[in-house]
Design an enzyme around this catalytic site. Structure first.
Site, PDB file in Angstrom:
ATOM      1  N   ASN A 187     -12.760  -3.359   2.406  1.00  0.00           N
ATOM      2  CA  ASN A 187     -13.738  -2.290   2.583  1.00  0.00           C
ATOM      3  C   ASN A 187     -14.677  -2.314   1.390  1.00  0.00           C
ATOM      4  O   ASN A 187     -14.231  -2.447   0.247  1.00  0.00           O
ATOM      5  CB  ASN A 187     -13.035  -0.939   2.686  1.00  0.00           C
ATOM      6  CG  ASN A 187     -12.108  -0.866   3.886  1.00  0.00           C
ATOM      7  OD1 ASN A 187     -12.409  -1.423   4.934  1.00  0.00           O
ATOM      8  ND2 ASN A 187     -10.970  -0.207   3.730  1.00  0.00           N
ATOM      9  N   HIS A 214      -6.928  -5.866   2.248  1.00  0.00           N
ATOM     10  CA  HIS A 214      -5.788  -5.303   2.964  1.00  0.00           C
ATOM     11  C   HIS A 214      -5.221  -6.386   3.879  1.00  0.00           C
ATOM     12  O   HIS A 214      -5.965  -6.990   4.662  1.00  0.00           O
ATOM     13  CB  HIS A 214      -6.224  -4.134   3.855  1.00  0.00           C
ATOM     14  CG  HIS A 214      -6.809  -2.962   3.125  1.00  0.00           C
ATOM     15  ND1 HIS A 214      -6.102  -1.802   2.890  1.00  0.00           N
ATOM     16  CD2 HIS A 214      -8.037  -2.766   2.596  1.00  0.00           C
ATOM     17  CE1 HIS A 214      -6.884  -0.931   2.257  1.00  0.00           C
ATOM     18  NE2 HIS A 214      -8.061  -1.497   2.053  1.00  0.00           N
ATOM     19  N   ASP A 256       0.852  -1.192   0.000  1.00  0.00           N
ATOM     20  CA  ASP A 256       0.000   0.000   0.000  1.00  0.00           C
ATOM     21  C   ASP A 256       0.887   1.241   0.000  1.00  0.00           C
ATOM     22  O   ASP A 256       1.895   1.310   0.708  1.00  0.00           O
ATOM     23  CB  ASP A 256      -0.927  -0.011   1.221  1.00  0.00           C
ATOM     24  CG  ASP A 256      -2.080   0.971   1.077  1.00  0.00           C
ATOM     25  OD1 ASP A 256      -3.227   0.506   0.952  1.00  0.00           O
ATOM     26  OD2 ASP A 256      -1.827   2.198   1.075  1.00  0.00           O
ATOM     27  N   ILE A 257       0.496   2.228  -0.790  1.00  0.00           N
ATOM     28  CA  ILE A 257       1.297   3.443  -0.931  1.00  0.00           C
ATOM     29  C   ILE A 257       1.253   4.287   0.353  1.00  0.00           C
ATOM     30  O   ILE A 257       2.179   5.072   0.604  1.00  0.00           O
ATOM     31  CB  ILE A 257       0.811   4.239  -2.166  1.00  0.00           C
ATOM     32  CG1 ILE A 257       1.899   5.140  -2.693  1.00  0.00           C
ATOM     33  CG2 ILE A 257      -0.467   5.005  -1.888  1.00  0.00           C
ATOM     34  CD1 ILE A 257       1.630   5.661  -4.101  1.00  0.00           C
ATOM     35  N   HIS A 279     -10.127  -5.393  -3.319  1.00  0.00           N
ATOM     36  CA  HIS A 279      -8.794  -5.600  -2.740  1.00  0.00           C
ATOM     37  C   HIS A 279      -8.946  -5.988  -1.282  1.00  0.00           C
ATOM     38  O   HIS A 279      -9.837  -5.487  -0.584  1.00  0.00           O
ATOM     39  CB  HIS A 279      -7.918  -4.352  -2.869  1.00  0.00           C
ATOM     40  CG  HIS A 279      -8.569  -3.089  -2.389  1.00  0.00           C
ATOM     41  ND1 HIS A 279      -9.483  -2.399  -3.157  1.00  0.00           N
ATOM     42  CD2 HIS A 279      -8.448  -2.398  -1.228  1.00  0.00           C
ATOM     43  CE1 HIS A 279      -9.890  -1.325  -2.473  1.00  0.00           C
ATOM     44  NE2 HIS A 279      -9.286  -1.312  -1.302  1.00  0.00           N
ATOM     45  N   GLY A 307     -16.001   2.441   3.635  1.00  0.00           N
ATOM     46  CA  GLY A 307     -14.767   3.211   3.494  1.00  0.00           C
ATOM     47  C   GLY A 307     -13.944   2.840   2.272  1.00  0.00           C
ATOM     48  O   GLY A 307     -12.740   3.078   2.238  1.00  0.00           O
ATOM     49  N   GLN A 308     -14.611   2.267   1.263  1.00  0.00           N
ATOM     50  CA  GLN A 308     -13.869   1.865   0.063  1.00  0.00           C
ATOM     51  C   GLN A 308     -13.565   3.090  -0.795  1.00  0.00           C
ATOM     52  O   GLN A 308     -14.473   3.821  -1.197  1.00  0.00           O
ATOM     53  CB  GLN A 308     -14.689   0.856  -0.746  1.00  0.00           C
ATOM     54  CG  GLN A 308     -13.943   0.349  -1.985  1.00  0.00           C
ATOM     55  CD  GLN A 308     -14.753  -0.666  -2.768  1.00  0.00           C
ATOM     56  OE1 GLN A 308     -15.937  -0.879  -2.512  1.00  0.00           O
ATOM     57  NE2 GLN A 308     -14.110  -1.301  -3.736  1.00  0.00           N
TER      58      GLN A 308
HETATM   59  P1  5GP Z   1      -9.780   1.300   0.282  1.00  0.00           P
HETATM   60  O1  5GP Z   1     -10.011   2.545   1.095  1.00  0.00           O
HETATM   61  O2  5GP Z   1     -10.391   1.400  -1.085  1.00  0.00           O
HETATM   62  O3  5GP Z   1     -10.138   0.056   1.015  1.00  0.00           O
HETATM   63  O4  5GP Z   1      -8.214   1.203   0.132  1.00  0.00           O
HETATM   64  C1  5GP Z   1      -7.510   1.677  -0.977  1.00  0.00           C
HETATM   65  C2  5GP Z   1      -6.051   1.602  -0.613  1.00  0.00           C
HETATM   66  O5  5GP Z   1      -5.307   1.760  -1.811  1.00  0.00           O
HETATM   67  C3  5GP Z   1      -5.590   2.708   0.342  1.00  0.00           C
HETATM   68  O6  5GP Z   1      -5.027   2.100   1.498  1.00  0.00           O
HETATM   69  C4  5GP Z   1      -4.574   3.496  -0.466  1.00  0.00           C
HETATM   70  O7  5GP Z   1      -3.484   3.931   0.311  1.00  0.00           O
HETATM   71  C5  5GP Z   1      -4.159   2.512  -1.536  1.00  0.00           C
HETATM   72  N1  5GP Z   1      -3.761   3.108  -2.793  1.00  0.00           N
HETATM   73  C6  5GP Z   1      -4.463   4.051  -3.498  1.00  0.00           C
HETATM   74  N2  5GP Z   1      -3.823   4.346  -4.642  1.00  0.00           N
HETATM   75  C7  5GP Z   1      -2.696   3.574  -4.664  1.00  0.00           C
HETATM   76  C8  5GP Z   1      -1.627   3.439  -5.601  1.00  0.00           C
HETATM   77  O8  5GP Z   1      -1.570   4.084  -6.644  1.00  0.00           O
HETATM   78  N3  5GP Z   1      -0.662   2.547  -5.290  1.00  0.00           N
HETATM   79  C9  5GP Z   1      -0.675   1.810  -4.141  1.00  0.00           C
HETATM   80  N4  5GP Z   1       0.331   0.958  -3.935  1.00  0.00           N
HETATM   81  N5  5GP Z   1      -1.682   1.908  -3.238  1.00  0.00           N
HETATM   82  C10 5GP Z   1      -2.666   2.791  -3.491  1.00  0.00           C
END
Ligand code: 5GP
Ligand code: ZN
Length: 114
Positions: free
Chosen positions: A87, A102, A31-32, A100, A93-94
């Protein structure tokens, strides 16, 4: 591949990512914005918007995603435990509409989440 989907672009290697595992159907990358010492995203290569949109024909890849997360946890040395979470939707919180999981570990995680 879905147009303008950031994770599809990572799958297609159009956007760089720190990839830790890849096979025919699954990609895992760091994760970034890590929320824990180990924070890996495990995704299907197929564009499934969220768990809500997964279908019976996705059952194999859904199982494979969880098994991949467990294998990665072992490889990353998360012997004390870890969390695997997806999520789903606005209240979940998606932020990225490509399914994906986590994988979080390397510290003691609190419960319940906010
Ligand atoms: P969500 O909130 O959708 O469950 O999580 C999305 C996750 O994707 C977040 O933790 C966010 O930091 C990560 N993320 C978003 N854009 C990128 C990206 O371009 N590269 C990487 N490695 N992670 C990303
Ligand atoms: Zn996608």
């Amino acid at each position: 591949m879905a147009q303008d989907c950031i994770f599809c672009k990572i799958v297609a290697k159009e956007i760089p990512a720190d990839i830790v595992m890849e096979d025919e159907h699954i990609l895992a990358f760091r994760d970034i914005h890590p929320e824990a010492p180990t924070h890996i995203l495990v995704i299907p290569k197929k564009h499934i918007p969220s768990l809500s949109q997964a279908e019976l024909t996705d059952m194999d890849v859904l199982g494979a995603l969880q098994l991949a997360a467990a294998k990665l946890a072992e490889e990353q040395g998360l012997a004390r435990g870890y969390r695997v979470v997806t999520n789903c939707g606005d209240d979940g919180g998606q932020a990225v509409p490509h399914l994906h999981y986590h994988l979080l570990g390397g510290r003691s995680l609190t419960w319940p989440p906010g």
